[in-house]
Design an enzyme around this catalytic site. Structure first.
Site, PDB file in Angstrom:
ATOM      1  N   TYR A  53      30.991  29.603  33.935  1.00 14.87           N
ATOM      2  CA  TYR A  53      31.820  30.025  32.808  1.00 14.87           C
ATOM      3  C   TYR A  53      31.147  29.698  31.476  1.00 14.87           C
ATOM      4  O   TYR A  53      30.566  28.629  31.306  1.00 14.87           O
ATOM      5  CB  TYR A  53      33.189  29.349  32.849  1.00 14.87           C
ATOM      6  CG  TYR A  53      34.117  29.817  33.948  1.00 14.87           C
ATOM      7  CD1 TYR A  53      33.789  30.902  34.767  1.00 14.87           C
ATOM      8  CD2 TYR A  53      35.331  29.184  34.176  1.00 14.87           C
ATOM      9  CE1 TYR A  53      34.643  31.329  35.770  1.00 14.87           C
ATOM     10  CE2 TYR A  53      36.198  29.604  35.178  1.00 14.87           C
ATOM     11  CZ  TYR A  53      35.842  30.666  35.973  1.00 14.87           C
ATOM     12  OH  TYR A  53      36.706  31.077  36.967  1.00 14.87           O
ATOM     13  N   SER A 212      44.105  35.919  37.696  1.00  9.43           N
ATOM     14  CA  SER A 212      44.533  37.191  37.093  1.00  9.43           C
ATOM     15  C   SER A 212      45.990  37.497  37.432  1.00  9.43           C
ATOM     16  O   SER A 212      46.309  38.559  37.952  1.00  9.43           O
ATOM     17  CB  SER A 212      43.633  38.347  37.547  1.00  9.43           C
ATOM     18  OG  SER A 212      43.830  39.486  36.729  1.00  9.43           O
ATOM     19  N   LEU A 214      48.441  38.374  35.670  1.00 10.83           N
ATOM     20  CA  LEU A 214      48.999  39.534  34.969  1.00 10.83           C
ATOM     21  C   LEU A 214      48.095  40.756  35.099  1.00 10.83           C
ATOM     22  O   LEU A 214      48.224  41.719  34.354  1.00 10.83           O
ATOM     23  CB  LEU A 214      49.242  39.202  33.490  1.00 10.83           C
ATOM     24  CG  LEU A 214      50.209  38.047  33.221  1.00 10.83           C
ATOM     25  CD1 LEU A 214      50.427  37.856  31.730  1.00 10.83           C
ATOM     26  CD2 LEU A 214      51.536  38.250  33.937  1.00 10.83           C
ATOM     27  N   GLY A 221      53.237  43.570  29.426  1.00  6.19           N
ATOM     28  CA  GLY A 221      53.890  44.432  28.441  1.00  6.19           C
ATOM     29  C   GLY A 221      52.922  45.351  27.729  1.00  6.19           C
ATOM     30  O   GLY A 221      53.075  45.651  26.543  1.00  6.19           O
TER      31      GLY A 221
END
Length: 328
Positions: A53, A212, A214, A221
Site C-alpha cells: 500500500y 470494498s 460499498l 448513494g
C-alpha cells in the site's frame, strides 16, 4: 463501538475495520494520522494495511510514524498487514521479492516491522493465494515468526474456499493454529463469496473481513450524488460500466429508493447489512477524508428490520449455496 472475537480466537476486535489503503496515495500523512486518532477515539481498534500500500511500503511508514507518537497508540491497535505483493522497485526487479516463499515471508516481515516501528504484527495476512509454494513451507516460515514473537496470528485474503481448507488442514498436521481470518470481496452487489469462501471460513473458524463493502462507491448513494451534481468517485472503470447497464442501474436506483423510504443513508445500509451476515467480523472502511470515516461509524448502530433485509435480498439476491447454486 461494538466488538467481537476474530474467528475462533480470543482476540477482540471492533466491528468496523479501519482500512489504510488510501494513506500515502490519496490521503496525506497528517490527515491519515488525524483519521487514525479519531478511529481510536471512536473505539475502532482493528487497523488493516499491506506492505504494497502506498507504493514501496509508504502506508506502513505512515502507520509507523503514528505509532511513534506514543499515547498507547500501538498498544490499543490490533495491527494487520499483508505479504505477497512484489516489493521490487520498478527499476530493479528481482526474484523472491513477492509471493509466499519462506525467504520472502521472512524478509517481508522484517521489512514491515521496520516500517511500522513495532516489534510484532498482530495479524499477518497472505494477500493472495500462492499456487506455487507448498503449505508446508509457508507454515514453517510462519511458525518461526510466531516462535520469535514477531507474528501472533495468520490470516488470508482473496482465497478460494478450497485454499482455506488446504491451508488449515496443512496447519493442523503441523500442530499449528492456521488461518484465523479471511479478507474477501463481499457486499450486496458481489455475493459470490457466500457460495464457498464464507462457508469454508465458518467451518474452519475464520473471521470474515469484507473489503470494498460499498463496491467502490456504487452502494454509497452514487445515483443521488450524480443527480445533485456531486462527484461520485468510482472504484474503477468496472463500476462506471456497471451503471451504463440499464438493468444494473435500475437495481441501484431501487436500492437507493428503498433507503430513502426508510430514511437511512445508502452507504450506512451497505455496511450495516454486512454486520448482519453470518461469519462476518466487520467490514473494512477505507476513508480518504475524515468525513467518510465519520459517516461509516453510523452503520454500527443501525438496526435493519427483517422486512428491510428481505427487500434487500429481492434487489440483490445471493447466489445460494454450493452446489445448489449451479447444480441440484
Amino acid at each position: 463501538m461494538k466488538y467481537t472475537q476474530l474467528g475462533r480466537t480470543g482476540l477482540k476486535v471492533s466491528r468496523l475495520v479501519l482500512g489504510t489503503m488510501n494513506f500515502g496515495r490519496h490521503t496525506e500523512e497528517a490527515d491519515a494520522h488525524a483519521i487514525m486518532d479519531s478511529a481510536l477515539d471512536a473505539g475502532v481498534n482493528f487497523f488493516d494495511t499491506a506492505n504494497i500500500y502506498g507504493g514501496q511500503g509508504r502506508t506502513e511508514e505512515i502507520l509507523g510514524a503514528w505509532f511513534a507518537k506514543g499515547g498507547g497508540r500501538r498498544e490499543k491497535t490490533v495491527l494487520a498487514t499483508k505479504v505477497y505483493g512484489d516489493m521490487s522497485p520498478e527499476d530493479d526487479p528481482w526474484p523472491n521479492r513477492d509471493r509466499l516463499s519462506a525467504l520472502n515471508i521472512r524478509r517481508a516481515c522484517e521489512a514491515s516491522l521496520k516500517r511500522l516501528g513495532t516489534d510484532h504484527i498482530d495479524l499477518y495476512q497472505f494477500h493472495h493465494i500462492d499456487r506455487t509454494t507448498p503449505w508446508e513451507e509457508i507454515w514453517q516460515a510462519v511458525d518461526v515468526l510466531v516462535q520469535q514473537g514477531k507474528v501472533l496470528y495468520a490470516g488470508s485474503s482473496n482465497f478460494p474456499g478450497w485454499g482455506i481448507a488446504q491451508a488449515n488442514e496443512a496447519a493442523a498436521r503441523r500442530g499449528s493454529l492456521g488461518l484465523v481470518s479471511e479478507q474477501c470481496l463481499y457486499n450486496l452487489v458481489e455475493r459470490r463469496a457466500e457460495m464457498e469462501v464464507i462457508p469454508a471460513a465458518q467451518v474452519y473458524g475464520l473471521g470474515v473481513v469484507p473489503w470494498s463493502p460499498l463496491h467502490g462507491g456504487i452502494l454509497g448513494g452514487v445515483l443521488r450524488k450524480q443527480s445533485e451534481g456531486r462527484t461520485a468517485r468510482s472504484g474503477s472503470g468496472l463500476w462506471a460500466k456497471m451503471l451504463e447497464d440499464p438493468a444494473e442501474r435500475a437495481r441501484i436506483q431501487a436500492y437507493e429508493d428503498l433507503c430513502d423510504k426508510h430514511g437511512v443513508e445508502a452507504g450506512d445500509v451497505g455496511l450495516a447489512w454486512l454486520l448482519t451476515r453470518p461469519g462476518v467480523t466487520g467490514p473494512i472502511v477505507g476513508p480518504r477524508v475524515q468525513e467518510q470515516f465519520d459517516s461509516a461509524l453510523r452503520a454500527v448502530e443501525l438496526e435493519l428490520s427483517e422486512e428491510f433485509l428481505a427487500a434487500l435480498d429481492e434487489i440483490f439476491p445471493g447466489p445460494g449455496p454450493t452446489p445448489e447454486a449451479f447444480a441440484w
